[in-house]
Scaffold this motif. Structure first.
Motif, PDB file in Angstrom:
ATOM      1  N   MET A   1      -7.326  16.634  16.540  1.00  0.00           N
ATOM      2  CA  MET A   1      -7.032  16.902  15.133  1.00  0.00           C
ATOM      3  C   MET A   1      -7.982  16.060  14.286  1.00  0.00           C
ATOM      4  SD  MET A   1      -3.206  16.983  13.527  1.00  0.00           S
ATOM      5  CE  MET A   1      -2.824  18.037  12.127  1.00  0.00           C
ATOM      6  N   GLN A   2      -8.792  16.697  13.467  1.00  0.00           N
ATOM      7  CA  GLN A   2      -9.798  15.981  12.691  1.00  0.00           C
ATOM      8  C   GLN A   2      -9.142  15.228  11.538  1.00  0.00           C
ATOM      9  OE1 GLN A   2     -12.976  18.615  11.539  1.00  0.00           O
ATOM     10  NE2 GLN A   2     -13.606  19.009  13.637  1.00  0.00           N
ATOM     11  N   THR A   3      -8.974  13.939  11.731  1.00  0.00           N
ATOM     12  CA  THR A   3      -8.390  13.054  10.721  1.00  0.00           C
ATOM     13  C   THR A   3      -9.194  11.766  10.678  1.00  0.00           C
ATOM     14  OG1 THR A   3      -6.877  11.982  12.276  1.00  0.00           O
ATOM     15  CG2 THR A   3      -6.077  13.986  11.175  1.00  0.00           C
ATOM     16  N   LYS A   4      -8.934  10.965   9.668  1.00  0.00           N
ATOM     17  CA  LYS A   4      -9.574   9.660   9.575  1.00  0.00           C
ATOM     18  C   LYS A   4      -9.150   8.775  10.741  1.00  0.00           C
ATOM     19  CE  LYS A   4     -12.022   6.397   7.746  1.00  0.00           C
ATOM     20  NZ  LYS A   4     -13.503   6.475   7.758  1.00  0.00           N
ATOM     21  N   CYS A   5      -7.895   8.860  11.125  1.00  0.00           N
ATOM     22  CA  CYS A   5      -7.390   8.066  12.251  1.00  0.00           C
ATOM     23  C   CYS A   5      -8.109   8.437  13.543  1.00  0.00           C
ATOM     24  CB  CYS A   5      -5.881   8.260  12.408  1.00  0.00           C
ATOM     25  SG  CYS A   5      -4.892   7.597  11.045  1.00  0.00           S
ATOM     26  N   GLN A   6      -8.316   9.727  13.764  1.00  0.00           N
ATOM     27  CA  GLN A   6      -9.027  10.176  14.958  1.00  0.00           C
ATOM     28  C   GLN A   6     -10.425   9.586  14.989  1.00  0.00           C
ATOM     29  OE1 GLN A   6     -11.251  13.560  14.643  1.00  0.00           O
ATOM     30  NE2 GLN A   6     -10.928  14.416  16.680  1.00  0.00           N
ATOM     31  N   SER A   7     -11.096   9.592  13.846  1.00  0.00           N
ATOM     32  CA  SER A   7     -12.451   9.064  13.758  1.00  0.00           C
ATOM     33  C   SER A   7     -12.466   7.564  14.035  1.00  0.00           C
ATOM     34  CB  SER A   7     -13.029   9.351  12.369  1.00  0.00           C
ATOM     35  OG  SER A   7     -14.310   8.782  12.227  1.00  0.00           O
ATOM     36  N   MET A   8     -11.491   6.833  13.498  1.00  0.00           N
ATOM     37  CA  MET A   8     -11.427   5.383  13.711  1.00  0.00           C
ATOM     38  C   MET A   8     -11.213   5.049  15.187  1.00  0.00           C
ATOM     39  SD  MET A   8      -9.092   4.464  10.361  1.00  0.00           S
ATOM     40  CE  MET A   8      -8.847   2.729  10.752  1.00  0.00           C
ATOM     41  N   ILE A   9     -10.342   5.796  15.855  1.00  0.00           N
ATOM     42  CA  ILE A   9     -10.081   5.541  17.284  1.00  0.00           C
ATOM     43  C   ILE A   9     -11.320   5.853  18.112  1.00  0.00           C
ATOM     44  CG2 ILE A   9      -8.714   6.259  19.278  1.00  0.00           C
ATOM     45  CD1 ILE A   9      -6.393   6.774  17.293  1.00  0.00           C
ATOM     46  N   ALA A  10     -11.961   6.976  17.834  1.00  0.00           N
ATOM     47  CA  ALA A  10     -13.172   7.338  18.576  1.00  0.00           C
ATOM     48  C   ALA A  10     -14.264   6.287  18.382  1.00  0.00           C
ATOM     49  CB  ALA A  10     -13.665   8.711  18.138  1.00  0.00           C
ATOM     50  N   ASN A  11     -14.456   5.851  17.145  1.00  0.00           N
ATOM     51  CA  ASN A  11     -15.524   4.895  16.840  1.00  0.00           C
ATOM     52  C   ASN A  11     -15.272   3.512  17.420  1.00  0.00           C
ATOM     53  OD1 ASN A  11     -16.127   6.216  13.476  1.00  0.00           O
ATOM     54  ND2 ASN A  11     -16.769   6.967  15.466  1.00  0.00           N
ATOM     55  N   TYR A  12     -14.056   2.994  17.209  1.00  0.00           N
ATOM     56  CA  TYR A  12     -13.822   1.584  17.535  1.00  0.00           C
ATOM     57  C   TYR A  12     -13.146   1.362  18.890  1.00  0.00           C
ATOM     58  CZ  TYR A  12     -14.949   1.215  12.616  1.00  0.00           C
ATOM     59  OH  TYR A  12     -15.581   1.311  11.400  1.00  0.00           O
ATOM     60  N   VAL A  13     -12.338   2.301  19.332  1.00  0.00           N
ATOM     61  CA  VAL A  13     -11.688   2.136  20.635  1.00  0.00           C
ATOM     62  C   VAL A  13     -12.586   2.677  21.742  1.00  0.00           C
ATOM     63  CG1 VAL A  13      -9.640   2.611  22.029  1.00  0.00           C
ATOM     64  CG2 VAL A  13      -9.409   2.317  19.557  1.00  0.00           C
ATOM     65  N   MET A  14     -13.128   3.880  21.542  1.00  0.00           N
ATOM     66  CA  MET A  14     -13.924   4.527  22.595  1.00  0.00           C
ATOM     67  C   MET A  14     -15.418   4.293  22.449  1.00  0.00           C
ATOM     68  SD  MET A  14     -11.967   8.204  22.843  1.00  0.00           S
ATOM     69  CE  MET A  14     -13.236   8.841  23.920  1.00  0.00           C
ATOM     70  N   ASN A  15     -15.861   3.838  21.271  1.00  0.00           N
ATOM     71  CA  ASN A  15     -17.285   3.622  21.000  1.00  0.00           C
ATOM     72  C   ASN A  15     -18.084   4.914  21.099  1.00  0.00           C
ATOM     73  OD1 ASN A  15     -19.501   1.990  20.276  1.00  0.00           O
ATOM     74  ND2 ASN A  15     -20.107   1.739  22.410  1.00  0.00           N
ATOM     75  N   CYS A  16     -17.546   5.986  20.518  1.00  0.00           N
ATOM     76  CA  CYS A  16     -18.268   7.260  20.494  1.00  0.00           C
ATOM     77  C   CYS A  16     -18.036   7.927  19.144  1.00  0.00           C
ATOM     78  CB  CYS A  16     -17.841   8.166  21.638  1.00  0.00           C
ATOM     79  SG  CYS A  16     -16.111   8.682  21.555  1.00  0.00           S
TER      80      CYS A  16
ATOM     81  N   LYS B   1       0.831  -1.198   0.000  1.00  0.00           N
ATOM     82  CA  LYS B   1       0.000   0.000   0.000  1.00  0.00           C
ATOM     83  C   LYS B   1       0.869   1.253   0.000  1.00  0.00           C
ATOM     84  CE  LYS B   1      -3.965  -2.137   0.256  1.00  0.00           C
ATOM     85  NZ  LYS B   1      -4.986  -2.075  -0.818  1.00  0.00           N
ATOM     86  N   ARG B   2       0.461   2.249  -0.750  1.00  0.00           N
ATOM     87  CA  ARG B   2       1.171   3.519  -0.801  1.00  0.00           C
ATOM     88  C   ARG B   2       0.303   4.679  -0.318  1.00  0.00           C
ATOM     89  NH1 ARG B   2       4.332   0.346  -0.728  1.00  0.00           N
ATOM     90  NH2 ARG B   2       5.988  -0.179  -2.175  1.00  0.00           N
ATOM     91  N   ARG B   3      -0.873   4.329   0.151  1.00  0.00           N
ATOM     92  CA  ARG B   3      -1.790   5.356   0.657  1.00  0.00           C
ATOM     93  C   ARG B   3      -2.745   4.688   1.655  1.00  0.00           C
ATOM     94  NH1 ARG B   3      -2.944  10.235  -1.515  1.00  0.00           N
ATOM     95  NH2 ARG B   3      -1.858   9.627  -3.422  1.00  0.00           N
ATOM     96  N   GLY B   4      -3.047   5.385   2.733  1.00  0.00           N
ATOM     97  CA  GLY B   4      -4.000   4.815   3.668  1.00  0.00           C
ATOM     98  C   GLY B   4      -3.883   5.404   5.066  1.00  0.00           C
ATOM     99  N   ASP B   5      -4.847   5.031   5.910  1.00  0.00           N
ATOM    100  CA  ASP B   5      -4.884   5.467   7.305  1.00  0.00           C
ATOM    101  C   ASP B   5      -4.917   4.225   8.180  1.00  0.00           C
ATOM    102  OD1 ASP B   5      -5.380   8.517   7.056  1.00  0.00           O
ATOM    103  OD2 ASP B   5      -6.885   7.619   5.732  1.00  0.00           O
ATOM    104  N   ALA B   6      -4.062   4.223   9.204  1.00  0.00           N
ATOM    105  CA  ALA B   6      -3.944   3.046  10.058  1.00  0.00           C
ATOM    106  C   ALA B   6      -3.941   3.445  11.521  1.00  0.00           C
ATOM    107  CB  ALA B   6      -2.673   2.266   9.719  1.00  0.00           C
ATOM    108  N   VAL B   7      -4.432   2.526  12.357  1.00  0.00           N
ATOM    109  CA  VAL B   7      -4.415   2.708  13.805  1.00  0.00           C
ATOM    110  C   VAL B   7      -3.772   1.480  14.431  1.00  0.00           C
ATOM    111  CG1 VAL B   7      -5.805   2.882  15.904  1.00  0.00           C
ATOM    112  CG2 VAL B   7      -6.442   4.196  13.870  1.00  0.00           C
ATOM    113  N   LEU B   8      -2.823   1.719  15.318  1.00  0.00           N
ATOM    114  CA  LEU B   8      -2.222   0.667  16.129  1.00  0.00           C
ATOM    115  C   LEU B   8      -2.694   0.887  17.561  1.00  0.00           C
ATOM    116  CD1 LEU B   8      -0.328  -1.650  16.860  1.00  0.00           C
ATOM    117  CD2 LEU B   8       1.582  -0.019  16.816  1.00  0.00           C
TER     118      LEU B   8
END
Length: 277
Positions: free
Chosen positions: A222-237, A168-175
């Motif tokens: 900071m409004q990013t795709k990563c921020q949204s993924m963490i809020a949705n899946y880690v925090m459930n909000c 992949k040469r483009r994308g958003d990831a969360v660890l």
């Protein structure tokens, strides 16, 4: 860093002023040029010279600005967000064990259309969950006590998996680390975002969820795709994160980072000799 930013902002204002002046002057002159020519050829020549010089100076100052500050601007913007961010966030999830927390996140990711893998080995590192969907990646590691070495080792494995194994040469990831407690040096890295590619096409954000304290550490202002993924899946909000899920106190590692950034200079940064974390 503050003095550096002052110099940068000063040059940025000069650049914007010159570009705006050039645009406005040329636009007005194009409209009125027939009348100026009728009035005086000398005036027309002067206006032409002003247009040419304005364009040249605008291009020159723009080139100088982006060649000098372009590379560091994104880096400093992320650092400023790390320092000004809330120290931690409070999860909306009710799970009380790391295993239950991991399982409910697995279900949510699966229901959102991610391709799921469990207990997968990547670059000799074991991941409890890997989720993939187009250009979105989510990795979950369940460790009893997360430390800095864990964060860096698993981050290297994630980079390898995205760029080498999956090409992949483009994308958003969360660890994401699900842990009972996290060491101070691990938390100091929690708000760091790793960017890869000449234009930062790949972004990898970190999240550390302490099940015992219900705290989640990540870059949340900071409004990013990563921020949204963490809020949705880690925090459930949802984002923007509601105030009741935002911790009110700063953390020591943010003060340490601010102190460290006082030594920032462009020469070391461009030479790869400056490290914020």
């Amino acid at each position: 860093m503050r003095e550096f930013r002052k110099k940068q902002n000063r040059l940025h204002k000069i650049m914007n002023t010159l570009v705006i002046f050039t645009f406005v002057f040329i636009s007005i002159y194009i409209f009125f040029s027939p009348y100026v020519i009728k009035m005086s050829n000398t005036a027309a020549h002067v206006c032409n010279y002003i247009c040419d010089l304005s364009v040249v100076f605008s291009l020159a100052i723009t080139l100088i600005y982006y060649s000098k500050y372009g590379k560091s601007d994104t880096f400093l913007t992320y650092i400023e967000h790390e320092i000004s961010d809330a120290g931690f966030y409070i999860t909306a999830r009710k799970e009380t064990t790391a295993d239950d927390y991991t399982n409910i996140m697995y279900d949510d990711l699966k229901n959102s259309g991610f391709s799921m893998s469990r207990n997968i080995e990547i670059s000799e590192m074991m991941f409890d969950v890997r989720a993939m969907k187009k250009r979105e990646f989510f990795y979950i590691v369940n460790v009893e006590n997360a430390d800095k070495n864990d964060v860096l080792s698993y981050l290297d494995a994630v980079i390898s998996d995205i760029t080498i194994s999956n090409l992949k040469r483009r994308g958003d990831a969360v660890l994401c680390f699900i842990t009972d407690t996290a060491s101070r040096d691990a938390l100091a890295l929690s708000k760091m975002v790793t960017m890869l590619g000449k234009k930062d096409q790949i972004k990898i954000a970190l999240a550390i969820a302490e099940v015992n304290t219900k705290r989640v550490f990540f870059l949340g202002n900071m409004q990013t795709k990563c921020q949204s993924m963490i809020a949705n899946y880690v925090m459930n909000c949802e984002v923007p994160v509601k105030n009741k899920y935002i911790g009110k106190e700063k953390m020591q590692f943010q003060d340490d980072l601010e102190e460290r950034m006082k030594t920032f200079n462009l020469k070391d940064f461009n030479n790869g000799n400056f490290y914020a974390h």
